[in-house]
Design a protein around this motif. Structure first.
Motif, PDB file in Angstrom:
ATOM      1  N   ARG A  30      -5.024   2.914   7.143  1.00 51.74           N
ATOM      2  CA  ARG A  30      -4.044   3.926   6.353  1.00 51.74           C
ATOM      3  C   ARG A  30      -4.527   3.364   5.065  1.00 51.74           C
ATOM      4  N   LEU A  31      -3.328   2.257   4.737  1.00 51.44           N
ATOM      5  CA  LEU A  31      -3.506   1.624   3.911  1.00 51.44           C
ATOM      6  C   LEU A  31      -4.457   1.375   3.127  1.00 51.44           C
ATOM      7  N   SER A  32      -6.013   0.097   4.090  1.00 53.37           N
ATOM      8  CA  SER A  32      -6.778   0.871   2.851  1.00 53.37           C
ATOM      9  C   SER A  32      -7.485   1.415   2.904  1.00 53.37           C
ATOM     10  N   GLY A  33      -7.010   3.067   3.024  1.00 53.72           N
ATOM     11  CA  GLY A  33      -7.850   4.387   3.249  1.00 53.72           C
ATOM     12  C   GLY A  33      -7.002   4.594   1.484  1.00 53.72           C
ATOM     13  N   GLN A  34      -6.025   4.154   1.538  1.00 49.19           N
ATOM     14  CA  GLN A  34      -4.454   4.582   0.219  1.00 49.19           C
ATOM     15  C   GLN A  34      -5.267   3.723  -1.184  1.00 49.19           C
ATOM     16  N   PHE A  35      -4.946   2.644  -0.520  1.00 51.80           N
ATOM     17  CA  PHE A  35      -5.633   1.956  -1.851  1.00 51.80           C
ATOM     18  C   PHE A  35      -7.091   1.780  -2.151  1.00 51.80           C
ATOM     19  N   LEU A  36      -8.026   2.112  -0.944  1.00 56.32           N
ATOM     20  CA  LEU A  36      -9.331   2.506  -1.783  1.00 56.32           C
ATOM     21  C   LEU A  36      -9.581   3.816  -2.849  1.00 56.32           C
ATOM     22  N   ALA A  37      -8.562   5.110  -2.738  1.00 55.43           N
ATOM     23  CA  ALA A  37      -8.856   6.178  -3.337  1.00 55.43           C
ATOM     24  C   ALA A  37      -7.386   6.429  -4.248  1.00 55.43           C
ATOM     25  N   VAL A  38      -6.622   5.255  -4.193  1.00 53.98           N
ATOM     26  CA  VAL A  38      -6.723   4.272  -5.694  1.00 53.98           C
ATOM     27  C   VAL A  38      -7.374   3.709  -6.869  1.00 53.98           C
ATOM     28  N   ALA A  39      -7.671   2.850  -6.605  1.00 54.66           N
ATOM     29  CA  ALA A  39      -9.323   1.744  -7.096  1.00 54.66           C
ATOM     30  C   ALA A  39     -10.425   3.682  -7.582  1.00 54.66           C
ATOM     31  N   GLU A  40     -10.528   4.459  -6.632  1.00 57.37           N
ATOM     32  CA  GLU A  40     -11.712   5.019  -7.117  1.00 57.37           C
ATOM     33  C   GLU A  40     -11.192   6.086  -7.990  1.00 57.37           C
ATOM     34  N   LYS A  41      -9.843   6.217  -8.627  1.00 56.27           N
ATOM     35  CA  LYS A  41      -9.658   7.166  -9.534  1.00 56.27           C
ATOM     36  C   LYS A  41      -8.998   5.876 -10.882  1.00 56.27           C
ATOM     37  N   LEU A  42      -8.735   4.851 -10.647  1.00 58.15           N
ATOM     38  CA  LEU A  42      -9.072   3.964 -11.865  1.00 58.15           C
ATOM     39  C   LEU A  42     -10.376   3.663 -12.097  1.00 58.15           C
ATOM     40  N   ALA A  43     -11.081   3.520 -11.337  1.00 61.01           N
ATOM     41  CA  ALA A  43     -12.341   2.403 -11.261  1.00 61.01           C
ATOM     42  C   ALA A  43     -13.272   3.459 -12.227  1.00 61.01           C
ATOM     43  N   ARG A  44     -13.126   5.308 -11.780  1.00 64.90           N
ATOM     44  CA  ARG A  44     -14.153   6.225 -12.218  1.00 64.90           C
ATOM     45  C   ARG A  44     -14.162   6.433 -13.273  1.00 64.90           C
TER      46      ARG A  44
ATOM     47  N   ALA B 211       0.012  -0.361 -11.737  1.00 63.56           N
ATOM     48  CA  ALA B 211       0.856  -1.244 -10.782  1.00 63.56           C
ATOM     49  C   ALA B 211       2.298  -1.272 -11.045  1.00 63.56           C
ATOM     50  N   HIS B 212       3.224  -0.649 -12.654  1.00 60.57           N
ATOM     51  CA  HIS B 212       4.202  -0.387 -12.539  1.00 60.57           C
ATOM     52  C   HIS B 212       5.277   0.604 -11.487  1.00 60.57           C
ATOM     53  N   ARG B 213       3.982   1.685 -12.010  1.00 61.66           N
ATOM     54  CA  ARG B 213       4.753   3.064 -11.044  1.00 61.66           C
ATOM     55  C   ARG B 213       5.157   2.043 -10.250  1.00 61.66           C
ATOM     56  N   LEU B 214       3.992   2.167  -9.099  1.00 60.29           N
ATOM     57  CA  LEU B 214       4.515   1.196  -7.480  1.00 60.29           C
ATOM     58  C   LEU B 214       5.776   0.542  -7.943  1.00 60.29           C
ATOM     59  N   THR B 215       5.831  -0.613  -8.334  1.00 60.43           N
ATOM     60  CA  THR B 215       6.798  -1.923  -8.790  1.00 60.43           C
ATOM     61  C   THR B 215       8.162  -0.328  -8.190  1.00 60.43           C
ATOM     62  N   GLN B 216       8.088   0.074  -9.229  1.00 62.59           N
ATOM     63  CA  GLN B 216       9.293   1.315  -9.866  1.00 62.59           C
ATOM     64  C   GLN B 216       9.949   1.571  -8.499  1.00 62.59           C
ATOM     65  N   ALA B 217       8.924   2.333  -7.812  1.00 62.17           N
ATOM     66  CA  ALA B 217       8.759   3.212  -6.840  1.00 62.17           C
ATOM     67  C   ALA B 217       9.888   2.366  -5.725  1.00 62.17           C
ATOM     68  N   MET B 218       8.967   1.478  -5.041  1.00 57.08           N
ATOM     69  CA  MET B 218       9.715   0.310  -3.746  1.00 57.08           C
ATOM     70  C   MET B 218       9.763  -0.909  -4.155  1.00 57.08           C
TER      71      MET B 218
ATOM     72  N   GLU C  89      10.607  -5.622  -2.167  1.00 57.75           N
ATOM     73  CA  GLU C  89      10.236  -5.066  -1.422  1.00 57.75           C
ATOM     74  C   GLU C  89       8.996  -5.596  -1.709  1.00 57.75           C
ATOM     75  N   LEU C  90       8.343  -4.742  -2.314  1.00 53.16           N
ATOM     76  CA  LEU C  90       6.908  -4.794  -2.978  1.00 53.16           C
ATOM     77  C   LEU C  90       5.976  -6.857  -2.251  1.00 53.16           C
ATOM     78  N   GLU C  91       7.166  -7.491  -2.893  1.00 51.54           N
ATOM     79  CA  GLU C  91       6.628  -9.094  -2.688  1.00 51.54           C
ATOM     80  C   GLU C  91       6.285  -9.361  -0.870  1.00 51.54           C
ATOM     81  N   ALA C  92       7.718  -8.620  -1.081  1.00 51.11           N
ATOM     82  CA  ALA C  92       7.992  -9.099   0.839  1.00 51.11           C
ATOM     83  C   ALA C  92       6.932  -8.810   1.630  1.00 51.11           C
ATOM     84  N   ALA C  93       6.440  -7.339   1.102  1.00 49.98           N
ATOM     85  CA  ALA C  93       5.330  -6.356   1.990  1.00 49.98           C
ATOM     86  C   ALA C  93       4.218  -7.412   1.920  1.00 49.98           C
ATOM     87  N   LEU C  94       3.574  -7.994   0.236  1.00 48.44           N
ATOM     88  CA  LEU C  94       1.909  -9.193  -0.123  1.00 48.44           C
ATOM     89  C   LEU C  94       2.543  -9.883   0.795  1.00 48.44           C
TER      90      LEU C  94
END
Length: 148
Positions: free
Chosen positions: A18-32, A116-123, A127-132
């Motif tokens: 699921r995370l892979s799919g979510q990251f790919l969707a974010v990457a598509e939005k950023l790269a397009r 990255a800022h939005r994700l860090t603020q939300a999580m 916690e994001l560092e621990a997840a990584l």
């Protein structure tokens, strides 16, 4: 193996899919907006610091060599990457971004930084560092177990 161990393995695998799919969707939005796809960005990103052979890119990204070869050929045809001779292996050329490839990836930076800022603020940074750290450890252990 207990049922709890099987459930943990299944849960980790399903969550990573699921995370892979979510990251790919974010990457598509950023790269397009800059004319790239997530896959093109992924391959270019793998060779930003140093040229690599297709097999090396595939290993680093956890994708098939054939997929990387198709993408690399497309990037070369579109002028975003080039093939270089590989002194370590005559038949396995190195892939390196062209200036246009570097420029395309750099154009993603502002949107990448904002997300990255939005994700860090939300999580939360801790916690994001621990997840990584947990994901990195899990990946290393899976590599070790696969090598056995």
């Amino acid at each position: 193996m207990t049922q709890e161990e099987q459930d943990l393995l299944s849960g980790a695998a399903l969550t990573s899919f699921r995370l892979s799919g979510q990251f790919l969707a974010v990457a598509e939005k950023l790269a397009r907006p800059v004319g790239l796809t997530a896959a093109w960005w992924q391959v270019l990103g793998a060779v930003l610091r140093e040229p690599l052979p297709v097999a090396g890119i595939a290993r680093a990204m956890g994708i098939t060599r054939q997929s990387v070869q198709r993408i690399a050929d497309r990037l070369v045809n579109d002028g975003l990457a080039e093939y270089l001779p590989n002194p370590a292996h005559r038949r396995a050329q190195l892939v390196r971004p062209t200036q246009a490839g570097y420029d395309a990836v750099r154009k993603i930076d502002p949107a990448h930084a904002a997300f990255a800022h939005r994700l860090t603020q939300a999580m939360g940074a801790e916690e994001l560092e621990a997840a990584l750290k947990a994901m990195t450890t899990l990946s290393r252990v899976l590599d070790d177990l696969d090598a056995e």
